[in-house]
Enzyme design. Structure first.
Site, mmCIF file in Angstrom:
data_model
loop_
_atom_site.group_PDB
_atom_site.id
_atom_site.type_symbol
_atom_site.label_atom_id
_atom_site.label_comp_id
_atom_site.label_asym_id
_atom_site.label_seq_id
_atom_site.Cartn_x
_atom_site.Cartn_y
_atom_site.Cartn_z
ATOM 1 N N CYS A 144 38.056 45.141 22.908
ATOM 2 C CA CYS A 144 38.671 44.202 22.667
ATOM 3 C C CYS A 144 37.892 42.972 21.870
ATOM 4 O O CYS A 144 38.841 41.916 21.404
ATOM 5 C CB CYS A 144 38.901 43.347 23.908
ATOM 6 S SG CYS A 144 38.956 44.121 25.688
ATOM 7 N N GLU A 180 42.013 49.564 21.138
ATOM 8 C CA GLU A 180 41.203 50.903 22.126
ATOM 9 C C GLU A 180 41.530 51.294 22.840
ATOM 10 O O GLU A 180 41.592 51.721 23.083
ATOM 11 C CB GLU A 180 39.951 49.891 23.267
ATOM 12 C CG GLU A 180 40.498 49.464 24.014
ATOM 13 C CD GLU A 180 40.053 48.175 24.381
ATOM 14 O OE1 GLU A 180 38.711 48.899 26.124
ATOM 15 O OE2 GLU A 180 39.337 46.568 25.295
ATOM 16 N N HIS A 200 38.390 34.961 25.110
ATOM 17 C CA HIS A 200 39.681 36.541 25.621
ATOM 18 C C HIS A 200 39.625 36.625 27.219
ATOM 19 O O HIS A 200 38.740 36.012 27.592
ATOM 20 C CB HIS A 200 38.038 37.506 25.051
ATOM 21 C CG HIS A 200 39.018 38.722 25.947
ATOM 22 N ND1 HIS A 200 40.240 39.813 25.383
ATOM 23 C CD2 HIS A 200 37.966 39.383 26.236
ATOM 24 C CE1 HIS A 200 39.874 40.730 26.275
ATOM 25 N NE2 HIS A 200 38.898 41.019 26.722
HETATM 26 N N1 CAA Z 1 43.457 33.099 47.232
HETATM 27 C C1 CAA Z 1 43.450 32.860 46.020
HETATM 28 N N2 CAA Z 1 41.930 33.871 44.972
HETATM 29 C C2 CAA Z 1 41.635 35.010 45.956
HETATM 30 C C3 CAA Z 1 41.964 35.801 47.179
HETATM 31 C C4 CAA Z 1 43.464 34.659 47.578
HETATM 32 N N3 CAA Z 1 43.726 35.173 48.871
HETATM 33 N N4 CAA Z 1 41.838 36.573 47.763
HETATM 34 C C5 CAA Z 1 40.776 37.308 46.652
HETATM 35 N N5 CAA Z 1 40.619 35.469 46.210
HETATM 36 C C6 CAA Z 1 39.217 35.195 44.331
HETATM 37 C C7 CAA Z 1 38.605 35.524 44.848
HETATM 38 O O1 CAA Z 1 37.606 34.394 45.183
HETATM 39 C C8 CAA Z 1 37.820 36.204 43.418
HETATM 40 O O2 CAA Z 1 37.479 34.494 42.844
HETATM 41 P P1 CAA Z 1 36.449 34.429 42.237
HETATM 42 O O3 CAA Z 1 36.469 35.525 40.942
HETATM 43 O O4 CAA Z 1 36.461 32.979 41.673
HETATM 44 O O5 CAA Z 1 35.104 34.514 42.803
HETATM 45 C C9 CAA Z 1 38.972 36.872 42.818
HETATM 46 O O6 CAA Z 1 39.625 36.224 43.698
HETATM 47 C C10 CAA Z 1 38.652 38.667 42.474
HETATM 48 O O7 CAA Z 1 38.698 38.724 43.477
HETATM 49 P P2 CAA Z 1 37.363 39.374 44.321
HETATM 50 O O8 CAA Z 1 35.915 38.943 43.357
HETATM 51 O O9 CAA Z 1 37.840 40.346 45.699
HETATM 52 O O10 CAA Z 1 37.880 40.831 42.357
HETATM 53 P P3 CAA Z 1 37.858 42.019 42.837
HETATM 54 O O11 CAA Z 1 37.457 43.612 43.465
HETATM 55 O O12 CAA Z 1 39.424 42.617 43.049
HETATM 56 O O13 CAA Z 1 38.203 42.551 40.995
HETATM 57 C C11 CAA Z 1 37.463 41.930 39.019
HETATM 58 C C12 CAA Z 1 37.998 41.414 39.773
HETATM 59 C C13 CAA Z 1 36.563 42.952 38.880
HETATM 60 C C14 CAA Z 1 38.205 41.055 37.198
HETATM 61 C C15 CAA Z 1 38.603 43.394 38.192
HETATM 62 O O14 CAA Z 1 40.563 42.844 38.474
HETATM 63 C C16 CAA Z 1 37.925 44.037 37.584
HETATM 64 O O15 CAA Z 1 37.733 45.082 37.446
HETATM 65 N N6 CAA Z 1 39.148 44.161 36.575
HETATM 66 C C17 CAA Z 1 39.092 44.449 35.091
HETATM 67 C C18 CAA Z 1 37.327 44.634 34.230
HETATM 68 C C19 CAA Z 1 38.060 42.827 33.709
HETATM 69 O O16 CAA Z 1 38.741 42.117 33.303
HETATM 70 N N7 CAA Z 1 36.558 42.917 33.443
HETATM 71 C C20 CAA Z 1 36.512 41.373 32.824
HETATM 72 C C21 CAA Z 1 35.366 41.119 31.880
HETATM 73 S S1 CAA Z 1 35.216 42.442 31.045
HETATM 74 C C22 CAA Z 1 36.368 42.247 28.907
HETATM 75 O O17 CAA Z 1 36.937 40.756 29.662
HETATM 76 C C23 CAA Z 1 37.169 43.017 28.468
HETATM 77 C C24 CAA Z 1 38.024 43.331 29.349
HETATM 78 O O18 CAA Z 1 39.144 42.901 28.688
HETATM 79 C C25 CAA Z 1 38.312 44.551 30.468
#
Ligand code: CAA
Length: 390
Positions: free
Chosen positions: A112, A80, A234
């Site tokens: 992906c 991609e 994945h």
């Molecule tokens: N210590 C431990 N854990 C912590 C922490 C700390 N100090 N602070 C935060 N966390 C945890 C949160 O509790 C959360 O855990 P859970 O998911 O278990 O609830 C985790 O860290 C992530 O934190 P946030 O919820 O605040 O999320 P974020 O704003 O950082 O965003 C995300 C996370 C949405 C995955 C972001 O990284 C993102 O947009 N990633 C790209 C999209 C993606 O990968 N999507 C996955 C599915 S799509 C797919 O699979 C296709 C692909 O390849 C893209």
């Protein structure tokens, strides 16, 4: 009976590594958010003279050094991160590898997921003529906007697989669970070098796709959860595999037999995450780098074990299928090679990483010599990309 599947598999990645402790310090974020919250420790970054083609050729060359090219009449390139709107990235790989001209090559896209449709198409070709072998390559560079939530999940890598009859590594079983739902969770509009993503929606879309694929696998006559020894998911970030395993437990748990199998699968997730924690997201390659990671790092003898593989591509298409690990799988690959490759990457400062991130361009250029891999992107001349074997 002739079996068909993955005969051999190999991985390549970018020249550089960014440690997420450094990114966390720059972003003023607790590093445990990245290590525990996302399950990521490092990310691979490509040099100016690397791209999906050079990584793909490097992975394939390492593979073909063991297997030779006899019987290969098809090369599928899943990505991609396409470098051209018309020409398949596989054309350059075909040349760099010195493959004969009586080979068909093409590029496949569906986020992906495309590596898995390439694998399924390859199985079809080999089932028609078991003397043929198919080279399947999945290669991607995951790029999100600087300072965005997706930034710590970026990465780069390629996996090359040789698909053939009587495979030495993994026989792929016939049943698949399929699920497609049009959704705006993640995409990359024409002209954009970075993905547009609704992160929370992407996580729920992934999990819904897993439920749908599981249901379809059962309807198609696939194995019960208690008959699957390991799950590989994945891994856009490795914590996602844990979320997926929790969803699988929700939809299949509740009996002593299922709960025991689900626990064994969960305990083995760390082995399949080992390389992905250090590569970052490799999009089409991520499921298959998870497979390599499991084969190299699971301390148990996996001979005869059934693996469940879940492939998800945003937008969205998913597939859940299974395979049986073959006797002698440990003799096929050098299980220390990938860890060595990851250790040898050159460490980047955050400042240099940010510069590289912003310098991606498709304009004419001559690239500096940086990569230590056997293939280079030389640059673009009159809008045509040029590559060389070093
Ligand atoms: N210590 C431990 N854990 C912590 C922490 C700390 N100090 N602070 C935060 N966390 C945890 C949160 O509790 C959360 O855990 P859970 O998911 O278990 O609830 C985790 O860290 C992530 O934190 P946030 O919820 O605040 O999320 P974020 O704003 O950082 O965003 C995300 C996370 C949405 C995955 C972001 O990284 C993102 O947009 N990633 C790209 C999209 C993606 O990968 N999507 C996955 C599915 S799509 C797919 O699979 C296709 C692909 O390849 C893209």
């Amino acid at each position: 009976m002739t079996t068909i599947g993955i005969h051999d598999i190999e991985l390549a990645t970018g020249h550089y590594v960014l440690h997420l402790d450094d990114l966390a310090a720059y972003n003023g974020v607790d590093p445990m958010k990245y290590h525990a919250g996302l399950g990521q420790d490092e990310m691979s970054v490509v040099a100016p003279d690397e791209d999906i083609v050079t990584m793909a050729a490097s992975a394939a060359a390492a593979l073909l050094a063991r297997t030779g090219t006899a019987g290969i009449r098809t090369v599928f390139f899943a990505t991609e991160t396409g470098v051209d709107q018309s020409k398949a990235a596989a054309t350059w790989v075909h040349k760099l590898l010195g493959l004969p001209q009586n080979v068909r090559v093409t590029e496949l896209k569906q986020a992906c997921y495309a590596g898995t449709v390439a694998l399924q198409a390859a199985l079809g070709i080999v089932s028609r003529n078991p003397a043929e072998r198919v080279l399947v390559i999945a290669s991607d560079i995951a790029r999100y906007e600087l300072d965005s939530p997706g930034e710590p999940t970026q990465g780069a890598g390629a996996v090359a697989m040789l698909i053939g009859a009587n495979p030495a590594l993994l026989e792929i079983e016939p049943h698949s669970g399929l699920f497609t739902a049009e959704v705006d969770d993640f995409w990359r509009p024409n002209g954009s070098n970075t993905a547009v993503v609704d992160g929370k929606l992407s996580v729920s879309a992934y999990l819904d796709a897993l439920s749908g694929s599981w249901e379809d696998l059962q309807a198609a006559g696939g194995p019960a959860v208690s008959e699957i020894d390991r799950m590989i998911y994945h891994q856009p970030f490795t914590k996602m595999a844990r979320k997926a395993q929790t969803r699988l437990r929700e939809i299949t748990g509740g009996t002593a037999q299922n709960d025991a199998a689900l626990q064994t699968q969960e305990d083995a997730l760390a082995a399949a995450a080992s390389y992905n924690r250090r590569l970052g997201n490799t999009y089409t390659a991520s499921l298959y780098s998870g497979l390599i990671s499991l084969l190299d790092n699971d301390p148990a003898d996996l001979t005869g074990k059934r693996l469940g593989l879940f492939s998800y591509g945003s937008g969205s298409v998913s597939e859940l299928f299974t395979g049986i690990v073959q006797d002698g799988y440990r003799q096929v690959r050098d299980s220390s090679r990938v860890a060595k490759l990851l250790d040898e990457r050159e460490k980047l400062s955050v400042a240099r990483y940010r510069e590289l991130h912003e310098s991606v361009s498709y304009a004419d250029c001559v690239t500096p010599k940086v990569t230590a891999s056997p293939f280079r992107y030389v640059g673009t001349s009159d809008q045509a990309r040029k590559y060389e074997r070093v």
